[in-house]
Each structure stands twice: as C-alpha cells, then as structure tokens.
Design a protein around this motif. Structure first.
Motif, PDB file in Angstrom:
ATOM      1  N   SER A  28       0.834  -1.197   0.000  1.00  0.00           N
ATOM      2  CA  SER A  28       0.000   0.000   0.000  1.00  0.00           C
ATOM      3  C   SER A  28       0.867   1.243   0.000  1.00  0.00           C
ATOM      4  N   ARG A  29       0.341   2.303  -0.619  1.00  0.00           N
ATOM      5  CA  ARG A  29       1.125   3.541  -0.682  1.00  0.00           C
ATOM      6  C   ARG A  29       0.243   4.704  -1.099  1.00  0.00           C
ATOM      7  N   ILE A  30       0.703   5.908  -0.742  1.00  0.00           N
ATOM      8  CA  ILE A  30       0.092   7.132  -1.238  1.00  0.00           C
ATOM      9  C   ILE A  30       0.681   7.366  -2.627  1.00  0.00           C
ATOM     10  N   LEU A  31      -0.161   7.593  -3.613  1.00  0.00           N
ATOM     11  CA  LEU A  31       0.292   7.813  -4.985  1.00  0.00           C
ATOM     12  C   LEU A  31       0.446   9.292  -5.308  1.00  0.00           C
ATOM     13  N   HIS A  32      -0.516  10.090  -4.850  1.00  0.00           N
ATOM     14  CA  HIS A  32      -0.492  11.517  -5.179  1.00  0.00           C
ATOM     15  C   HIS A  32      -1.474  12.270  -4.278  1.00  0.00           C
ATOM     16  N   VAL A  33      -1.097  13.470  -3.908  1.00  0.00           N
ATOM     17  CA  VAL A  33      -1.990  14.350  -3.167  1.00  0.00           C
ATOM     18  C   VAL A  33      -2.121  15.646  -3.959  1.00  0.00           C
ATOM     19  N   SER A  34      -3.360  15.981  -4.344  1.00  0.00           N
ATOM     20  CA  SER A  34      -3.648  17.271  -4.974  1.00  0.00           C
ATOM     21  C   SER A  34      -4.135  18.207  -3.882  1.00  0.00           C
ATOM     22  N   ARG A  35      -3.615  19.408  -3.861  1.00  0.00           N
ATOM     23  CA  ARG A  35      -3.947  20.352  -2.785  1.00  0.00           C
ATOM     24  C   ARG A  35      -4.771  21.523  -3.321  1.00  0.00           C
ATOM     25  N   TYR A  36      -5.617  22.047  -2.437  1.00  0.00           N
ATOM     26  CA  TYR A  36      -6.391  23.236  -2.775  1.00  0.00           C
ATOM     27  C   TYR A  36      -5.459  24.434  -2.910  1.00  0.00           C
ATOM     28  N   GLY A  37      -5.755  25.277  -3.855  1.00  0.00           N
ATOM     29  CA  GLY A  37      -5.017  26.524  -4.027  1.00  0.00           C
ATOM     30  C   GLY A  37      -5.767  27.665  -3.354  1.00  0.00           C
ATOM     31  N   ASP A  38      -5.368  28.872  -3.664  1.00  0.00           N
ATOM     32  CA  ASP A  38      -5.992  30.052  -3.062  1.00  0.00           C
ATOM     33  C   ASP A  38      -7.466  30.192  -3.428  1.00  0.00           C
ATOM     34  N   ALA A  39      -7.864  29.626  -4.564  1.00  0.00           N
ATOM     35  CA  ALA A  39      -9.255  29.741  -5.016  1.00  0.00           C
ATOM     36  C   ALA A  39     -10.208  28.831  -4.232  1.00  0.00           C
ATOM     37  N   GLY A  40      -9.653  27.906  -3.392  1.00  0.00           N
ATOM     38  CA  GLY A  40     -10.502  27.038  -2.576  1.00  0.00           C
ATOM     39  C   GLY A  40     -11.146  25.927  -3.375  1.00  0.00           C
ATOM     40  N   PRO A  41     -12.247  25.393  -2.953  1.00  0.00           N
ATOM     41  CA  PRO A  41     -13.041  25.847  -1.824  1.00  0.00           C
ATOM     42  C   PRO A  41     -12.489  25.437  -0.458  1.00  0.00           C
ATOM     43  N   GLY A  42     -11.523  24.519  -0.415  1.00  0.00           N
ATOM     44  CA  GLY A  42     -10.905  24.152   0.863  1.00  0.00           C
ATOM     45  C   GLY A  42      -9.783  25.117   1.197  1.00  0.00           C
ATOM     46  N   PRO A  43      -9.263  25.036   2.424  1.00  0.00           N
ATOM     47  CA  PRO A  43      -8.148  25.902   2.811  1.00  0.00           C
ATOM     48  C   PRO A  43      -6.929  25.678   1.906  1.00  0.00           C
ATOM     49  N   ALA A  44      -6.306  26.751   1.483  1.00  0.00           N
ATOM     50  CA  ALA A  44      -5.126  26.665   0.617  1.00  0.00           C
ATOM     51  C   ALA A  44      -4.073  25.768   1.254  1.00  0.00           C
ATOM     52  N   GLY A  45      -3.560  24.827   0.459  1.00  0.00           N
ATOM     53  CA  GLY A  45      -2.530  23.904   0.926  1.00  0.00           C
ATOM     54  C   GLY A  45      -3.064  22.613   1.514  1.00  0.00           C
ATOM     55  N   SER A  46      -4.356  22.575   1.835  1.00  0.00           N
ATOM     56  CA  SER A  46      -4.921  21.339   2.394  1.00  0.00           C
ATOM     57  C   SER A  46      -5.199  20.353   1.262  1.00  0.00           C
ATOM     58  N   ALA A  47      -5.247  19.083   1.609  1.00  0.00           N
ATOM     59  CA  ALA A  47      -5.475  18.042   0.602  1.00  0.00           C
ATOM     60  C   ALA A  47      -6.877  18.161   0.018  1.00  0.00           C
ATOM     61  N   MET A  48      -6.955  18.106  -1.309  1.00  0.00           N
ATOM     62  CA  MET A  48      -8.239  18.055  -1.997  1.00  0.00           C
ATOM     63  C   MET A  48      -8.522  16.596  -2.374  1.00  0.00           C
ATOM     64  N   LEU A  49      -7.623  15.984  -3.139  1.00  0.00           N
ATOM     65  CA  LEU A  49      -7.735  14.584  -3.546  1.00  0.00           C
ATOM     66  C   LEU A  49      -6.493  13.825  -3.097  1.00  0.00           C
ATOM     67  N   VAL A  50      -6.711  12.639  -2.588  1.00  0.00           N
ATOM     68  CA  VAL A  50      -5.603  11.766  -2.215  1.00  0.00           C
ATOM     69  C   VAL A  50      -5.791  10.461  -2.976  1.00  0.00           C
ATOM     70  N   LYS A  51      -4.847  10.154  -3.852  1.00  0.00           N
ATOM     71  CA  LYS A  51      -4.867   8.883  -4.575  1.00  0.00           C
ATOM     72  C   LYS A  51      -3.936   7.936  -3.836  1.00  0.00           C
ATOM     73  N   PHE A  52      -4.436   6.742  -3.528  1.00  0.00           N
ATOM     74  CA  PHE A  52      -3.637   5.777  -2.776  1.00  0.00           C
ATOM     75  C   PHE A  52      -4.011   4.364  -3.176  1.00  0.00           C
ATOM     76  N   GLU A  53      -3.158   3.433  -2.797  1.00  0.00           N
ATOM     77  CA  GLU A  53      -3.402   2.014  -3.040  1.00  0.00           C
ATOM     78  C   GLU A  53      -3.438   1.289  -1.705  1.00  0.00           C
ATOM     79  N   LEU A  54      -4.384   0.376  -1.574  1.00  0.00           N
ATOM     80  CA  LEU A  54      -4.452  -0.536  -0.434  1.00  0.00           C
ATOM     81  C   LEU A  54      -4.340  -1.944  -0.983  1.00  0.00           C
ATOM     82  N   ASP A  55      -3.309  -2.638  -0.574  1.00  0.00           N
ATOM     83  CA  ASP A  55      -3.033  -3.987  -1.063  1.00  0.00           C
ATOM     84  C   ASP A  55      -3.074  -4.016  -2.592  1.00  0.00           C
ATOM     85  N   GLY A  56      -2.517  -2.977  -3.205  1.00  0.00           N
ATOM     86  CA  GLY A  56      -2.438  -2.896  -4.651  1.00  0.00           C
ATOM     87  C   GLY A  56      -3.693  -2.388  -5.346  1.00  0.00           C
ATOM     88  N   ARG A  57      -4.769  -2.131  -4.598  1.00  0.00           N
ATOM     89  CA  ARG A  57      -6.018  -1.665  -5.198  1.00  0.00           C
ATOM     90  C   ARG A  57      -6.104  -0.144  -5.091  1.00  0.00           C
TER      91      ARG A  57
END
Length: 157
Positions: A28-57
C-alpha cells in the motif's frame, strides 16, 4: 488500469485516513496528493484529492466537506488468516472509532469495515446444520471475531 476505483468522500480528513490505511495494509502507498489553491473551496494547501493504493487496489479520497457521510450500507471487508491479523486490524480501526457486532466496525472517519477470519465461511458453511448453527450463534455474541471460539463452537459434540 482498473475500471472501478472506490471514491471516498471525507470532511477534511482524507489525507489522514489514507495515511492510516496505507500503514495497515501491505503493498500500500500514497500515490499523489492534490492540494487546494488560493481559489478554494478548501483551505489553501490542504489536501483536496488523495490517490492511494491498499493492497495494490486503487482508491481516491476527496475532502469534499460535511455534505455527505459514510453509512454502513457500504463497507470494506478484510479477510484475515490468523487471530493476530484480526486483532491488528480491529485494534487499529476501532481506535477512536466504534465497535459493532459480528466483526463490523466504524473507524474514526466513519467508514465501515468488516474484519473477518478466512475460516468463517468454511465453519458456517458446514453441511451439518447443527455445527453451522453453533458457529452462527457464537458469532452473533461477538464484536471482534475470535477464531478459537468459533472453532470451539464448530467442534462441540
């Protein structure tokens, strides 16, 4: 590429959840984290999308806000070979979460899991209805699955 990827909606904790999950499962591993920018809607720098694998899935976690919540209508099953595996997953996923019956739990993010020993299907599928029934009755008394107790119920004369 997989045609189906579970997409999980979190309220600000997708990265924390993904980090917990990948720490528990081999391959298992974290593949990629996309973060919110200044335009939001989440706080700038916070994770928006987290792509990850669990047991290869593949999985995707979205920090989408409080609009949607997880329910028990969807859960993930963890098939365990040993009691040590059952204990490992149960203990980690119930920390700050909640236990339910028959191997079901909700983790601290509200996601439902079933932590099930691989032997359960064999024991409950015994062609002798009395043996299978004793296993069912034993399981109904449990929160966390106890392999020795299930096998003892199956073996009773």
């Amino acid at each position: 590429m997989n045609k189906i990827t579970p997409f999980l909606w979190f309220d600000g904790r997708a990265e924390e959840a993904a980090n917990l999950y990948v720490s528990l499962f081999e391959n298992s591993r974290i593949l990629h984290v996309s973060r919110y920018g200044d335009a939001g809607p989440g706080p700038a720098g916070s994770a928006m999308l987290v792509k990850f694998e669990l047991d290869g899935r593949p999985f995707i976690g979205l920090n989408g806000g409080p609009k949607y919540k997880f329910t028990e209508a969807v859960s993930f099953t963890i098939h365990c070979k040993t009691q040590a595996e059952v204990d490992k997953f149960w203990d980690a996923l119930t920390e700050d979460g909640e236990e339910s019956q028959c191997g079901w739990l909700k983790d601290k993010f509200g996601l439902s899991w079933q932590v099930i020993p691989e032997c359960l299907g064999r024991l409950m599928g015994d062609p002798d209805p009395k043996r299978a029934g004793r296993v069912m009755q034993a399981m109904l008394q449990m929160k966390k699955m106890d392999i020795a107790a299930l096998e003892a119920a199956h073996a009773q004369a």
